[in-house]
Write an enzyme that holds these catalytic residues in place. Structure first.
Site, PDB file in Angstrom:
ATOM      1  N   TYR A 194      -3.881  -0.508   9.885  1.00  0.00           N
ATOM      2  CA  TYR A 194      -3.696  -0.819   8.469  1.00  0.00           C
ATOM      3  C   TYR A 194      -2.271  -0.494   8.029  1.00  0.00           C
ATOM      4  O   TYR A 194      -1.613  -1.300   7.367  1.00  0.00           O
ATOM      5  CB  TYR A 194      -4.701  -0.025   7.645  1.00  0.00           C
ATOM      6  CG  TYR A 194      -4.659  -0.311   6.157  1.00  0.00           C
ATOM      7  CD1 TYR A 194      -5.280  -1.440   5.631  1.00  0.00           C
ATOM      8  CD2 TYR A 194      -4.010   0.559   5.286  1.00  0.00           C
ATOM      9  CE1 TYR A 194      -5.250  -1.699   4.273  1.00  0.00           C
ATOM     10  CE2 TYR A 194      -3.971   0.309   3.920  1.00  0.00           C
ATOM     11  CZ  TYR A 194      -4.597  -0.823   3.418  1.00  0.00           C
ATOM     12  OH  TYR A 194      -4.568  -1.073   2.065  1.00  0.00           O
TER      13      TYR A 194
ATOM     14  N   SER B  72       0.850  -1.199   0.000  1.00  0.00           N
ATOM     15  CA  SER B  72       0.000   0.000   0.000  1.00  0.00           C
ATOM     16  C   SER B  72       0.882   1.245   0.000  1.00  0.00           C
ATOM     17  O   SER B  72       2.077   1.178   0.342  1.00  0.00           O
ATOM     18  CB  SER B  72      -0.884  -0.008   1.256  1.00  0.00           C
ATOM     19  OG  SER B  72      -1.546   1.225   1.457  1.00  0.00           O
TER      20      SER B  72
END
Length: 258
Positions: free
Chosen positions: A163, A150
């Site tokens: 996250y 990510s």
């Protein structure tokens, strides 16, 4: 005169691809790309109806697919998942760990439950599922593992502490997998997507101001389209990428370059 690359270096005939998170978003689109390149795809997710629709779409395009509807939140299902995934086409030679979660909670609201769920789905499942696949890949002398990193593997965003921690871990996990398994013909790499329109990023794309800001943060000047993932997906799954391992490749329009 040097040899020219052969088109079959990018073709995935006879390969079996296990794709988690295949009912929607990035996982679903990567499954489509792999099927179009000739792989037999095993679609894994919780939503039987969506998986069945994805399976039908693959078959309508002339591809081959099967479905395993399973909850990856269950901590005791990895070996059973691997057995089910191998039942129709044989042992997977390609694994795409695309399933994930982002609760987008302020740090004050993060509970032990949401923290553990995030780490489990985004980091724990990719390791244990890959480990289950390794013996079959080793036996066949071919394996390609693709993890999903990510922008938050490198940058901090608000309301995403668990996250970000999990996706930072994916980068190092990818390196460690490569160190352990590449000598057996199993490469491991990660794709770090920028902003793509999926269910996971709906809160971002539903806000025109934030969406425009993210587009302006790229070098290209736009947010991603899922088709932008096709080439890297097929490349990292194919023989053409045999000497690339342990890498995390941003597909972000130059977001991390600025």
């Amino acid at each position: 005169m040097t040899d020219k690359p052969k088109i079959d270096e990018f073709w995935l005939d006879d390969q079996v691809a296990l794709v988690t998170g295949a009912s929607s978003g990035i996982g679903q689109h990567m499954a489509y790309a792999l099927a179009k390149a000739g792989a037999k795809v095993v679609l894994v997710g919780r939503d039987q109806e969506r998986l069945s629709k994805t399976e039908s779409s693959v078959r309508d395009d002339g591809g081959q697919a099967s479905v395993v509807a399973i909850d990856l939140g269950d901590r005791d299902i990895i070996q059973d998942l691997y057995a089910q995934a191998s039942r129709t086409f044989g042992a997977p030679t390609i694994l795409v760990n695309a399933a994930g979660v982002n609760h987008r909670e302020p740090w004050e609201d993060v509970s032990m439950e949401t923290w553990n769920q995030t780490i489990h789905l985004n980091l724990t499942v990719p390791f244990f599922l890959a480990r289950a696949c390794v013996p079959g890949m080793t036996q066949q002398g071919y394996g390609r593992i693709i993890n999903i990193a990510s922008l938050q593997s490198y940058r901090a965003f608000a309301n995403s502490m668990p996250y970000g921690a999990s996706k930072g871990g994916v980068v190092q996990l990818t390196r460690a997998m490569a160190e352990a398994w590449s000598k057996d013909g199993i490469t491991t790499n990660a794709i770090a997507p920028g902003f793509f329109p999926t269910g996971l990023t709906a809160p971002v794309f539903n806000d025109p101001e934030i969406s425009a800001h993210n587009a302006n943060m790229t070098a290209i000047g736009r947010n991603g389209s899922l088709n932008d993932l096709d080439g890297i997906t097929v490349f990292l799954s194919s023989p053409a990428s045999a000497y690339i391992t342990g890498q995390t490749i941003p597909v972000d329009g130059g977001y991390t370059a600025k």
